[in-house]
Structures are given as C-alpha cells and as structure tokens.
Design a protein around this motif. Structure first.
Motif, PDB file in Angstrom:
ATOM      1  N   ILE A  10      25.412  82.681  32.518  1.00 14.64           N
ATOM      2  CA  ILE A  10      24.303  82.626  31.559  1.00 14.64           C
ATOM      3  C   ILE A  10      23.782  81.198  31.478  1.00 14.64           C
ATOM      4  O   ILE A  10      24.475  80.254  31.844  1.00 14.64           O
ATOM      5  N   CYS A  11      22.556  81.066  30.962  1.00 17.15           N
ATOM      6  CA  CYS A  11      22.028  79.716  30.731  1.00 17.15           C
ATOM      7  C   CYS A  11      22.864  79.074  29.624  1.00 17.15           C
ATOM      8  O   CYS A  11      22.967  79.623  28.527  1.00 17.15           O
ATOM      9  N   PRO A  12      23.451  77.899  29.868  1.00 21.20           N
ATOM     10  CA  PRO A  12      24.311  77.280  28.858  1.00 21.20           C
ATOM     11  C   PRO A  12      23.540  76.839  27.617  1.00 21.20           C
ATOM     12  O   PRO A  12      24.131  76.548  26.588  1.00 21.20           O
ATOM     13  N   LEU A  13      22.202  76.778  27.707  1.00 20.19           N
ATOM     14  CA  LEU A  13      21.424  76.274  26.575  1.00 20.19           C
ATOM     15  C   LEU A  13      20.805  77.382  25.724  1.00 20.19           C
ATOM     16  O   LEU A  13      20.505  77.166  24.557  1.00 20.19           O
ATOM     17  N   CYS A  14      20.591  78.578  26.306  1.00 17.08           N
ATOM     18  CA  CYS A  14      19.983  79.641  25.491  1.00 17.08           C
ATOM     19  C   CYS A  14      20.659  80.994  25.678  1.00 17.08           C
ATOM     20  O   CYS A  14      20.229  81.990  25.102  1.00 17.08           O
ATOM     21  N   ASN A  15      21.689  81.027  26.533  1.00 20.55           N
ATOM     22  CA  ASN A  15      22.481  82.245  26.774  1.00 20.55           C
ATOM     23  C   ASN A  15      21.744  83.353  27.531  1.00 20.55           C
ATOM     24  O   ASN A  15      22.239  84.481  27.593  1.00 20.55           O
ATOM     25  N   LYS A  40      17.575  77.155  37.343  1.00 20.73           N
ATOM     26  CA  LYS A  40      16.520  77.138  36.322  1.00 20.73           C
ATOM     27  C   LYS A  40      16.597  78.401  35.467  1.00 20.73           C
ATOM     28  O   LYS A  40      16.665  79.522  36.005  1.00 20.73           O
ATOM     29  N   CYS A  41      16.576  78.219  34.149  1.00 22.50           N
ATOM     30  CA  CYS A  41      16.578  79.370  33.244  1.00 22.50           C
ATOM     31  C   CYS A  41      15.158  79.932  33.158  1.00 22.50           C
ATOM     32  O   CYS A  41      14.204  79.191  32.925  1.00 22.50           O
ATOM     33  N   LEU A  42      15.025  81.236  33.331  1.00 16.86           N
ATOM     34  CA  LEU A  42      13.697  81.857  33.294  1.00 16.86           C
ATOM     35  C   LEU A  42      13.231  82.113  31.862  1.00 16.86           C
ATOM     36  O   LEU A  42      12.082  82.459  31.633  1.00 16.86           O
ATOM     37  N   ARG A  43      14.143  81.917  30.905  1.00 17.93           N
ATOM     38  CA  ARG A  43      13.747  82.114  29.510  1.00 17.93           C
ATOM     39  C   ARG A  43      13.357  80.782  28.857  1.00 17.93           C
ATOM     40  O   ARG A  43      12.219  80.607  28.439  1.00 17.93           O
ATOM     41  N   CYS A  44      14.294  79.824  28.831  1.00 19.58           N
ATOM     42  CA  CYS A  44      13.992  78.570  28.116  1.00 19.58           C
ATOM     43  C   CYS A  44      13.385  77.506  29.040  1.00 19.58           C
ATOM     44  O   CYS A  44      12.922  76.474  28.552  1.00 19.58           O
ATOM     45  N   SER A  45      13.440  77.720  30.338  1.00 18.45           N
ATOM     46  CA  SER A  45      12.842  76.856  31.373  1.00 18.45           C
ATOM     47  C   SER A  45      13.600  75.559  31.647  1.00 18.45           C
ATOM     48  O   SER A  45      13.231  74.798  32.530  1.00 18.45           O
TER      49      SER A  45
HETATM   50 ZN   LIG Z   1      17.861  79.054  28.948  1.00 14.82          ZN
END
Ligand SMILES: [Zn+2]
Length: 280
Positions: A10-15, A40-45
C-alpha cells in the motif's frame, strides 16, 4: 527495520492499494549495482523509494556544501554568491514570507544548512533561529552570527513558539513525515509552515527520468507533489495558503532547453515552495 516500513502493498502515506512503478534507478551509494524503484501512488500522487534508504549520518554530511561545490563557488556568504536559479528560488521564498509575516515575526528553519536563507531573513528584521544536523554546515551558519543549534530535530526541541517553520529539502529525508510534521506543528500554534520540495512531476524529471539528479535514492524516502503534500498535511489541520514553482540548478544543453520550455508552464518546473497555515 526501515525497509520493513515500506515492504507492504500500500502507499505508506495514504494507504491506497493503487500505485505503480515509474522508474528503476541505480542506488549510487552502494558498491554493488543495486537498483531501486520509484513507486507512485495513484491516489495521493506522492512517490517513494523502494527499498527505502538505509540510515544516513547527517551529522557528518555536508550536502549543501557539496551542491554548492558543483558550481565551483566555495565561499557562499549571501544569496548573490549562488547559481542564478538558486538565487531566484530563494528570492521567491523571501518574498512569499514577507507577504504573510509581520516584521519581527519569529522564524525557525529546521535543516538550515549554512544559514543563507536565515541570514537574509535576519537582515530584513525577522527574528530567526536554525537547527542543523551537519556539524560543518552549522559552524558556517554560526559564523554568520545566527542562532544555530547543531542537532537533529526533534532531538533538540525549542522551548519557544514560532510564527513560521521552514523545511527546505528536509521532509523527503524523514522516514515518517506525518509524525515529524505533527511534532513541528507543536511549535507553530496559528503559525505557518513553508516547505521547499523537488517536483518529480516536472518536465526535466519526466523526460530525463534517470538523469534527473534530484531522485537521491540513497537518502530520499519520498518524492512529493503539491497535491500529495496538501493531502498529507490536511490531516494534521494545516490548510494550503500558496504554492509557487521554481527551478533546480541545471547544467548541460538538454536540461537548459527543457528548463526554458518548463518556464512557460510553472507546474513543469522541478521545485516548489508551498506555504500552509495551522488551524488551531
Ligand atoms: Zn498515496
């Protein structure tokens, strides 16, 4: 221990579970030819380096001096001694601060290097203080007559409160940026937070990918975007005040040409300054 922090899907910054690799680059700090991936996180970028960097001893580092040395100017005392793009960026930062803070406002820079920005702010009448982990850089800052503590934050935690905390190219070196910023927020009740960050979505990093020098995978856990940082700090009760773009210092024909093109669309520049205010 550090690597396990990010060894999760998971993205460590927004899960978010939606992320993708954008590049694979070599980790120049290691003798072996090890490769790391920028995800690259596709949610929080926001993006992150995987595997994440090992421990770095910043006390014995002197990275500001290293980057200044590239420009063959060793005796840096004021903004005017710096390369042109660096000067522009610092002048923009000063101008932004002057727009929102009163004269005599109290400013703390965490990771102040040799105190170039703080010197300028002191000259303008702000009451400034710096924290710098590098022994050599902190010594040069003290020699400018600045109030500097040679330490990591929050190992040293100032007793007084401030109107503004500045973090310039610091947050990407911090394993847990949310926890770090929550601690920072205790210093600025109703105050401002100014972050200066590289923009990996700029034109040069997009087109020159592996040749962009600012990935620094042996030290940078994170590669932020203005949207991603705003997403991160909104949860900590900060609200966005202003975001401005500037350019890192580049050499070489290809980079210089791309820099000229990027200047026509600010979001394509590869550095940003983002100002937040804490809502208490
Ligand atoms: Zn994220």
């Amino acid at each position: 221990m550090v690597k396990s922090y990010l060894a999760i899907n998971i993205c460590p910054l927004c899960n978010s579970k939606r992320y993708q690799p954008i590049i694979r680059i070599s980790n120049s700090s290691e003798k072996t030819d090890s490769q790391v991936t920028i995800q690259k996180c596709l949610r929080c970028s926001n993006a992150w380096t995987f595997p994440s960097p090992d421990y770095v001893d910043y006390k014995n580092e002197d990275f500001h001096q290293q980057s200044i040395s590239v420009s063959s100017q060793l005796d840096i005392k004021t903004i005017s001694d710096l390369p042109e793009e660096w000067q522009k960026s610092l002048k923009m930062q000063v101008s932004l601060i002057k727009r929102y803070l009163q004269p005599r406002a109290k400013i703390l820079e965490i990771g102040c290097g040799e105190g170039i920005l703080l010197s300028e702010l002191a000259y303008l009448g702000f009451i400034v203080e710096g924290i710098e982990p590098s022994f050599n850089a902190s010594l040069r800052a003290k020699n400018k007559g600045l109030k500097i503590t040679n330490s990591l934050f929050p190992d040293y935690f100032p007793e007084q409160k401030f109107d503004l905390v500045i973090l310039s190219h610091v947050l990407e070196h911090i394993q847990n940026p949310s926890r770090f910023l929550r601690t920072v927020s205790q210093l600025i009740p109703n105050g401002y937070l100014l972050l200066i960050q590289t923009n990996y979505q700029g034109l040069i990093p997009r087109l020159r990918t592996k040749d962009w020098y600012a990935w620094v995978p042996n030290e940078h856990y994170w590669h932020f975007t203005p949207f991603g940082l705003t997403f991160l700090v909104n949860k900590l009760n900060f609200r966005l005040i202003k975001c401005e773009y500037s350019s890192l210092v580049h050499t070489g024909k290809k980079n210089k040409l791309l820099q000229i093109i990027a200047k026509t669309i600010p979001q394509y520049l590869d550095q940003f300054h983002i100002l937040f205010k804490l809502n208490n």
